[in-house]
Design an enzyme around this catalytic site. Structure first.
Site, mmCIF file in Angstrom:
data_model
loop_
_atom_site.group_PDB
_atom_site.id
_atom_site.type_symbol
_atom_site.label_atom_id
_atom_site.label_comp_id
_atom_site.label_asym_id
_atom_site.label_seq_id
_atom_site.Cartn_x
_atom_site.Cartn_y
_atom_site.Cartn_z
ATOM 1 N N LYS A 138 38.802 18.767 58.284
ATOM 2 C CA LYS A 138 39.227 17.408 57.890
ATOM 3 C C LYS A 138 40.653 17.126 58.374
ATOM 4 O O LYS A 138 40.933 16.060 58.928
ATOM 5 C CB LYS A 138 39.147 17.289 56.363
ATOM 6 C CG LYS A 138 39.884 16.077 55.796
ATOM 7 C CD LYS A 138 40.308 16.261 54.347
ATOM 8 C CE LYS A 138 41.065 17.512 54.061
ATOM 9 N NZ LYS A 138 42.113 17.518 53.088
ATOM 10 N N THR A 189 45.568 16.527 50.484
ATOM 11 C CA THR A 189 45.833 16.114 51.869
ATOM 12 C C THR A 189 44.893 14.968 52.211
ATOM 13 O O THR A 189 43.703 15.185 52.463
ATOM 14 C CB THR A 189 45.609 17.290 52.843
ATOM 15 O OG1 THR A 189 46.388 18.401 52.399
ATOM 16 C CG2 THR A 189 46.032 16.908 54.250
ATOM 17 N N LYS A 193 52.474 16.519 56.401
ATOM 18 C CA LYS A 193 51.447 17.524 56.082
ATOM 19 C C LYS A 193 50.538 17.764 57.295
ATOM 20 O O LYS A 193 50.138 18.900 57.570
ATOM 21 C CB LYS A 193 50.645 17.041 54.863
ATOM 22 C CG LYS A 193 49.434 17.855 54.527
ATOM 23 C CD LYS A 193 49.759 19.284 54.138
ATOM 24 C CE LYS A 193 48.477 20.092 54.012
ATOM 25 N NZ LYS A 193 48.690 21.485 53.734
HETATM 26 P P1 NAP Z 1 38.727 22.099 46.419
HETATM 27 O O1 NAP Z 1 38.780 23.446 45.812
HETATM 28 O O2 NAP Z 1 37.624 21.753 47.363
HETATM 29 O O3 NAP Z 1 38.788 21.023 45.208
HETATM 30 C C1 NAP Z 1 38.630 19.660 45.470
HETATM 31 C C2 NAP Z 1 38.781 18.857 44.203
HETATM 32 O O4 NAP Z 1 38.451 17.482 44.504
HETATM 33 C C3 NAP Z 1 37.844 19.286 43.067
HETATM 34 O O5 NAP Z 1 38.477 19.057 41.836
HETATM 35 C C4 NAP Z 1 36.673 18.306 43.251
HETATM 36 O O6 NAP Z 1 35.924 18.096 42.080
HETATM 37 C C5 NAP Z 1 37.412 17.045 43.611
HETATM 38 N N1 NAP Z 1 36.561 16.059 44.284
HETATM 39 C C6 NAP Z 1 36.025 16.151 45.514
HETATM 40 N N2 NAP Z 1 35.307 15.030 45.801
HETATM 41 C C7 NAP Z 1 35.391 14.234 44.699
HETATM 42 C C8 NAP Z 1 34.896 12.955 44.373
HETATM 43 N N3 NAP Z 1 34.158 12.248 45.240
HETATM 44 N N4 NAP Z 1 35.180 12.459 43.166
HETATM 45 C C9 NAP Z 1 35.939 13.153 42.275
HETATM 46 N N5 NAP Z 1 36.467 14.368 42.518
HETATM 47 C C10 NAP Z 1 36.196 14.899 43.734
HETATM 48 O O7 NAP Z 1 40.075 21.774 47.230
HETATM 49 P P2 NAP Z 1 41.481 22.520 47.163
HETATM 50 O O8 NAP Z 1 41.442 23.731 48.011
HETATM 51 O O9 NAP Z 1 41.938 22.594 45.749
HETATM 52 O O10 NAP Z 1 42.358 21.437 47.965
HETATM 53 C C11 NAP Z 1 42.650 20.166 47.424
HETATM 54 C C12 NAP Z 1 43.427 19.382 48.487
HETATM 55 O O11 NAP Z 1 44.617 20.098 48.829
HETATM 56 C C13 NAP Z 1 42.679 19.166 49.796
HETATM 57 O O12 NAP Z 1 43.027 17.919 50.334
HETATM 58 C C14 NAP Z 1 43.187 20.290 50.693
HETATM 59 O O13 NAP Z 1 43.116 19.942 52.070
HETATM 60 C C15 NAP Z 1 44.611 20.416 50.207
HETATM 61 N N6 NAP Z 1 45.210 21.760 50.323
HETATM 62 C C16 NAP Z 1 44.484 22.878 50.066
HETATM 63 C C17 NAP Z 1 45.079 24.121 50.189
HETATM 64 C C18 NAP Z 1 44.315 25.399 49.918
HETATM 65 O O14 NAP Z 1 44.800 26.450 50.329
HETATM 66 N N7 NAP Z 1 43.179 25.395 49.267
HETATM 67 C C19 NAP Z 1 46.416 24.225 50.567
HETATM 68 C C20 NAP Z 1 47.144 23.065 50.792
HETATM 69 C C21 NAP Z 1 46.524 21.832 50.673
HETATM 70 P P3 NAP Z 1 34.615 19.024 41.763
HETATM 71 O O15 NAP Z 1 35.143 20.248 41.077
HETATM 72 O O16 NAP Z 1 33.791 18.155 40.901
HETATM 73 O O17 NAP Z 1 33.955 19.316 43.078
#
Ligand code: NAP
Length: 287
Positions: free
Chosen positions: A239, A96, A171
């Site tokens: 966010k 997102t 979204k």
């Molecule tokens: P998350 O667990 O916080 O994972 C974030 C990912 O981004 C990790 O692979 C992290 O790498 C990487 N990352 C963050 N900053 C970075 C940087 N500066 N450079 C390179 N890699 C970076 O997030 P998530 O829950 O999987 O969600 C991912 C996205 O989908 C977000 O935008 C969120 O809003 C959206 N989303 C989430 C959900 C949910 O239920 N979780 C549902 C729908 C949508 P590291 O492992 O190195 O930190």
């Protein structure tokens, strides 16, 4: 049978791991990259040393990253995807991020003959694991058609909302409903607790009443158990409200309750609840 394209998957967070695992299980050749390399062990596939090295070896790059800054660093930073891309490839951004960053990504990469989609998802870890996400797509129709088989593995529906950035806008709309619903649920529980209502009965009633939407039903057991370990980290909801309020200002939409919820989730994040589940908004409100 057509050969499946080779996918480069970047971002192995809560969502990225089950989504990439589903593509592997569906027979897609997959190469992975994650900033923190330890998380690569969670997937059974080869990995690349950098986003650029990954992009050089695949047909389609998929990113599942936190926010605009992560997306910019991974695509256009040193060693980024853009350094390894060639014309004819596709880049699909499923995290997102803002509609503006989605449009800017498309403008920069399409000039080089690369197809770009913003394709954020609705649904958390459980639907991600079950391949039952709802996928919200912006970008050119040809790119959408090309990537549809990938979306069919990851989700139960893919909606093509229009050009670049329109998936990101859709979204924000769905997440406003999610965040406002859980803010309301948390406030109802706080009011009930402070007024001396029996909590278990209150939760049971909320699960039976007309307000018992799937997301409310999903969160009630976590509230009952006091389990706020993250499925959807609260910091991402904070966010998303910042993005929604910025988008509302850009398009001239007046969203008073959304603006208040942005402050509420922002305060909870500032008070250290960001890495817990979105439902920890309840803990923040309890004080
Ligand atoms: P998350 O667990 O916080 O994972 C974030 C990912 O981004 C990790 O692979 C992290 O790498 C990487 N990352 C963050 N900053 C970075 C940087 N500066 N450079 C390179 N890699 C970076 O997030 P998530 O829950 O999987 O969600 C991912 C996205 O989908 C977000 O935008 C969120 O809003 C959206 N989303 C989430 C959900 C949910 O239920 N979780 C549902 C729908 C949508 P590291 O492992 O190195 O930190």
């Amino acid at each position: 049978m057509m050969t499946k394209p080779k996918i480069g998957w970047i971002g192995l967070g809560h969502m990225g791991v089950p989504m990439a695992a589903n593509l592997i299980a569906a027979g897609y050749p997959l190469l992975a990259y994650n900033r923190t390399p330890e998380r690569l062990a969670l997937l059974d596939c080869p990995s690349a040393a950098s986003p650029a090295a990954l992009a050089a070896e695949v047909d389609v790059v998929v990113t599942m990253l936190s926010d605009d800054a992560a997306q910019e660093a991974v695509l256009f930073g040193p060693g980024g995807v853009a350094e390894g891309l060639r014309a004819g490839q596709a880049v699909v951004n499923m995290g997102t991020i803002s509609p503006g960053a989605s449009r800017s990504t498309a403008e920069r990469l399409e000039k080089r003959g690369v197809e770009v989609l913003d394709a954020p998802v609705s649904g958390s870890v459980k639907p991600a694991t079950e391949g039952a996400l709802v996928i919200l797509v912006g970008g050119k129709a040809e790119a959408f058609d090309r990537c549809r088989p990938i979306f069919d593995v990851l989700g139960k529906r893919a909606f093509h909302f229009g050009g670049a950035g329109q998936g990101a806008r859709a979204k924000l709309a769905v997440n406003m409903v999610l965040g406002l619903t859980l803010q309301a649920l948390a406030e109802a529980v706080v009011l009930g607790e402070k007024s001396g209502l029996p909590r278990d009965m209150l939760l049971e009633m909320l699960g039976e009443a007309a307000v018992a939407s799937p997301i409310v039903k999903l969160k009630l057991p976590a509230i009952a158990a006091g389990n706020f370990s993250a499925a959807f980290p609260l910091k991402h909801m904070a966010k998303d409200f910042r993005l929604a309020v910025a988008e509302a200002a850009e398009v001239g939409a007046v969203l008073p309750v959304t603006a208040t919820a942005k402050e509420s989730y922002g305060r909870a994040e500032a008070h250290g609840f960001g890495d817990l589940d979105i439902m920890a908004i309840l803990q923040a409100l309890r004080g």
